[in-house]
Design an enzyme around this catalytic site. Sequence first.
Site, short mmCIF file in Angstrom:
data_model
loop_
_atom_site.label_atom_id
_atom_site.label_comp_id
_atom_site.label_asym_id
_atom_site.label_seq_id
_atom_site.Cartn_x
_atom_site.Cartn_y
_atom_site.Cartn_z
N ASP A 157 42.68 40.12 32.21
CA ASP A 157 43.00 41.14 33.21
C ASP A 157 42.08 42.36 33.08
O ASP A 157 41.40 42.55 32.05
CB ASP A 157 44.46 41.57 33.02
CG ASP A 157 45.11 42.08 34.30
OD1 ASP A 157 44.37 42.38 35.26
OD2 ASP A 157 46.35 42.17 34.34
N ASP A 163 48.89 40.46 43.05
CA ASP A 163 50.22 40.64 42.45
C ASP A 163 51.30 40.48 43.50
O ASP A 163 52.48 40.43 43.18
CB ASP A 163 50.34 42.04 41.83
CG ASP A 163 49.65 42.08 40.46
OD1 ASP A 163 49.31 41.01 39.94
OD2 ASP A 163 49.47 43.20 39.93
C1 GLA Z 1 48.26 43.19 36.39
C2 GLA Z 1 48.26 41.72 36.76
C3 GLA Z 1 49.67 41.20 36.70
C4 GLA Z 1 50.25 41.40 35.33
C5 GLA Z 1 50.19 42.88 34.97
C6 GLA Z 1 50.61 43.13 33.54
O1 GLA Z 1 48.86 43.94 37.39
O2 GLA Z 1 47.71 41.52 38.01
O3 GLA Z 1 49.69 39.83 37.03
O4 GLA Z 1 49.52 40.64 34.40
O5 GLA Z 1 48.89 43.41 35.14
O6 GLA Z 1 50.57 44.44 33.21
#
Ligand code: GLA
Length: 719
Positions: A458, A526
Amino acid sequence: MISIGEKYIKLDTPYTSMIFCRYSELLEKVYYGKRISDMPDYDILTSHKRKYGHSSSDDVITANMTFSCYGMGCDREYSVELKNYDGGYANKFLFKSAAVVDKPVIDGMPSSYGGAETLELVYEDRDYNLELRQYFTVFDDTDVIAASTRLVNLSGKAVTVKSLMSCQLDLDESGYEIYSFTGAWARERFQQKNKLDCGVFSNNGKAGITSHAVNPFFMIKSPARVGGFYGFNLVYSGNHKEVINASPMNITRVMIGMNDFAAEKTVAPGGYFHTPEAVFVYGKDKNAVAINMHSFVNGHIIPARHKKDRPVAINIWSSLGFDFNREEVMEYAKKAEKFGMEMLIIDDGWFGNRNDDASSLGDWTECEKKTGGLKSLSEELHKIGLKFGIWIEPEMISPNSDLFRAHPEYVLRNPKREPILERNQLYLDLTNPEVMDFVYKSVENVIINYGADYVKWDCNRNVFDAYGLIGGADEDYCYRYVKNLYAVMDKLVKNYPDVLFEGCAAGGGRFDLGILSYMPQIWTSDNCCPVDRVYIQESTLLGYPQSAVSAHVGLAVSGALDRKTRLKDRFAVALEGVFGYECDITALSESEAEEVTRQVEFYKKNRHLLQYGKNYLVESAFDGFASSRVIVSEDKSRAIALIYKMVNPFNTEQNKYRFEGLDDDFVYRIKPYGSDKEFIAKGDVLNSYGLDFNNLFLREWKGEYYSEIHTLVLIIEKI
Ligand code: GLA
């Protein structure tokens, strides 16, 4: 195939041709479109020399060039902007030679593999002793052409590259319709359309990462006299720029490359600068562009070892968040195994004191209170047949972390002021080799010490603190950052080739061909609400194959925005990509549990087709009421149609839906998923006449009119 003649140079891909014509010391692109026959002299059909150009050979005011710069009579946007050693900005690059060469390696950058042939065009500026070399690679199995540009300094003095685009495509006519893919967190890559009759349209990615705001992939639709669509993309994960310049002379220039903002590079005597690789394709319609991009990405960008079926995952993030324990994880695992899922992913929160997003990035030591020991967890999962996946955000540091306290110098910042916080976190300065090593080891740790089979990488913020050239270096920060990031990723995937990496950046903020060169799939957004996902995925799937588009049945935005939708619709929408779940599978009712088991079974049975089949978008959600697509197997004997109806206006005629890509002569049986109905019809009837699915939708609506999306999954088999 590439042929180099006295007058013409011709590049052929399976279905397209590109022709350059040489006259005097200029090279003009005289054709790019559907594949055409070889002719000894295309001049019989047209005079390439521009009617309204001046008579001198170096006048390029209207010529369709492969590059452009100030100093040659052109007043449009330039793909080459240099500052010469004498402080001047004018250059004159004249055509010198063409040859078929080995595809050059672009130092520090990923680029496409498996090309058939590469054309090198060389132009020289004799007064400043500079060479411009352009490369065009063609492939046997796709119409995509890969292009890059190298500036070579043969002089004894340094030259400054202010801007060097990866490729330029000059086209006849103006009035192109531009499809760009812009957005924000939870609304990534929403298709936008703009028609450009005259002037400049530019996408300006300046977020340090590819960005949520604008993707480098874009398409243009030609005016009728030219016909067809062109698609473009860039193999790069940093600041990028796409420029379309329609001139009042009824011609259009398209350019794609690295962004020139704060990006000057010095090329030393004897040295060179080589741009990242751009890719482009011509096709008769949107689907031809998309399908070519898909085969190109699957066959020439994503590492070949990953061209296999991807596991069905359950990710605990949306439902458990930062707060979980071993018992809960194992409860998920047991259910996952029962439902037929194949991998469990521990997301954020497993390390340091990470109980919210305000601390611990950089402290990649597990919090045993939550995990009960990741190594043993991984073993326990393996025992019940599940793979173990883990989340990490290795490029980041929290100010509240042991890493920050021990190594404040690791932070990317302008030494004169405090760095800008975003999601309570800062970037590590990846231009420092010690930091590169730290990042490498952080990821390696989750693989070797915690037994991860899958890593979700990420990157939850933009770069705002790059403050210029790095310590006396000849490159800007953002470019060096991307190069060093690639170096770390490269080493990891080489040392751990079996680990499945998934890219992520606050959802889909770093969705690009650079990342896909290392990581075969990327978290798309997300936002798992099926209504929004239809738009996000439809746009994403125009440029990227479904094998790269990670799509889970989930809550909306981590539960924040929940529209009224049903499990069956969430499932139908997640089928468009690499499928998984992101919700509380321990709290399902008995009938939901049965439904999920059937869904997983269906996906596994059809996953190869769903992940790699030829993907035809028939109707766009951006244009009307529904998004519908058909995913067809190579031999056309099987297909799955996904139909998502978004808008249900009252009292209008509901017309038929047609298919695409089916064989006209085959007879097919069509079965809606979850129903015992079936239809039998010939391919030509299905492709043209269509079927009235509304009867299916309508009957169902009677009891369930509240859902904001109605979906149909159709299984199509040759009989
Ligand atoms: C980002 C990712 C999510 C999750 C969060 C965790 O927003 O896109 O899928 O992993 O971080 O903090």
